[in-house]
Motif scaffolding. Structure first.
Motif, PDB file in Angstrom:
ATOM      1  N   ASN A  99     -14.104 -31.365  -6.703  1.00  0.00           N
ATOM      2  CA  ASN A  99     -12.813 -31.765  -5.693  1.00  0.00           C
ATOM      3  C   ASN A  99     -12.106 -32.734  -6.691  1.00  0.00           C
ATOM      4  N   GLU A 101      -8.641 -32.921  -5.664  1.00  0.00           N
ATOM      5  CA  GLU A 101      -7.450 -33.079  -4.894  1.00  0.00           C
ATOM      6  C   GLU A 101      -6.754 -34.466  -4.774  1.00  0.00           C
ATOM      7  N   LYS A 128      -4.074 -27.053  -8.332  1.00  0.00           N
ATOM      8  CA  LYS A 128      -5.540 -27.124  -7.991  1.00  0.00           C
ATOM      9  C   LYS A 128      -6.164 -25.676  -8.190  1.00  0.00           C
TER      10      LYS A 128
END
Length: 264
Positions: A99, A101, A128
């Protein structure tokens, strides 16, 4: 007398070895992360972002943005996650979902603050999505020829030497060694430490040269020469720190000797 001298010499040798392992432990991960970040990840992510903003800025501004993105601290954090995931996959045979983000959001907000929220959200999503493929691409950069050289064992060794618990053990052993050496050497302990630091510094310089040569060999023979250079800045900084410490010890020792002479 001879036995005591031998013990002191062994303590100095052990201390040099401990300092060298600590130097390698704290530098090797940064070298891997910084090099991978600079040569692979930053190029890919800056490319993804520039694809989306090419019509929004002039060429000179795009060049500045690219440079800022490639030197951004969040790129290193993204790289760290990729590498940790890759190593865990090899050592523990487990697949981790990365992850990134937060890092991508911070990167876009910092470097593209003049864009509208809608534009930034589109770029974040694109980066992403494209970055999910980057992890698989990183695997492809490592030649299957590494298998012949027991690559998995090398990775396990790397994981051990950069482990926090291992570092703590090294530091504790170094402190114990220093205390014993101080007790045995008494007033001459600074001179002994000076010798230890000089030796460590010299060997660190040799290690830095060997790391550079080893990288060039691996880069040319196993990973196709696609990496332009290895980032050894951390080793150079450590060498300067060691030189500074040795100078401080030298000056302090001279001051104490001079003070003792005055007293006599």
């Amino acid at each position: 007398m001879y036995k005591m001298k031998l013990i002191k010499t062994l303590l100095k040798i052990i201390l040099v070895i401990l300092f060298l392992i600590i130097t390698i432990s704290f530098s090797i991960k940064e070298i891997v992360i910084n090099t991978t970040s600079k040569e692979i990840v930053s190029k890919k992510i800056s490319g993804y972002i520039l694809d989306d903003i090419i019509d929004e800025y002039e060429i000179s501004k795009l060049e500045t943005i690219e440079k800022n993105i490639r030197n951004n601290k969040y790129i290193n954090e993204i790289t760290r996650k990729y590498i940790d995931s890759y190593l865990n996959g090899i050592i523990y045979d487990k697949v981790e979902k990365i992850n990134i983000e937060d890092e991508v959001n911070s990167l876009i907000e910092n470097e593209l603050s003049t864009l509208s929220d809608n534009q930034k959200n589109i770029i974040k999503e694109n980066v992403k999505n494209k970055s999910e493929k980057l992890e698989k691409r990183l695997d492809n950069y490592i030649s299957s020829e590494f298998e012949t050289y027991k690559f998995k064992d090398i990775i396990k060794g790397y994981n051990l030497i950069t482990n926090k618990s291992f570092r703590i053990i090294l530091i504790i052993l170094s402190i114990v060694d220093i205390i014993i050496l101080m007790i045995l050497e008494k007033r001459n302990y600074l001179k002994s430490f000076q010798t230890v630091i000089y030796t460590t510094c010299t060997l660190t310089i040799i290690i830095t040269i060997l790391v550079k040569l080893l990288f060039n060999f691996i880069n040319q023979n196993f990973i196709g020469g696609f990496i332009n250079d290895i980032d050894i800045n951390i080793l150079i900084k450590l060498i300067f720190v060691e030189i500074l410490i040795s100078l401080v010890i030298y000056i302090t020792n001279k001051f104490i000797i001079k003070k003792d002479k005055v007293k006599k």
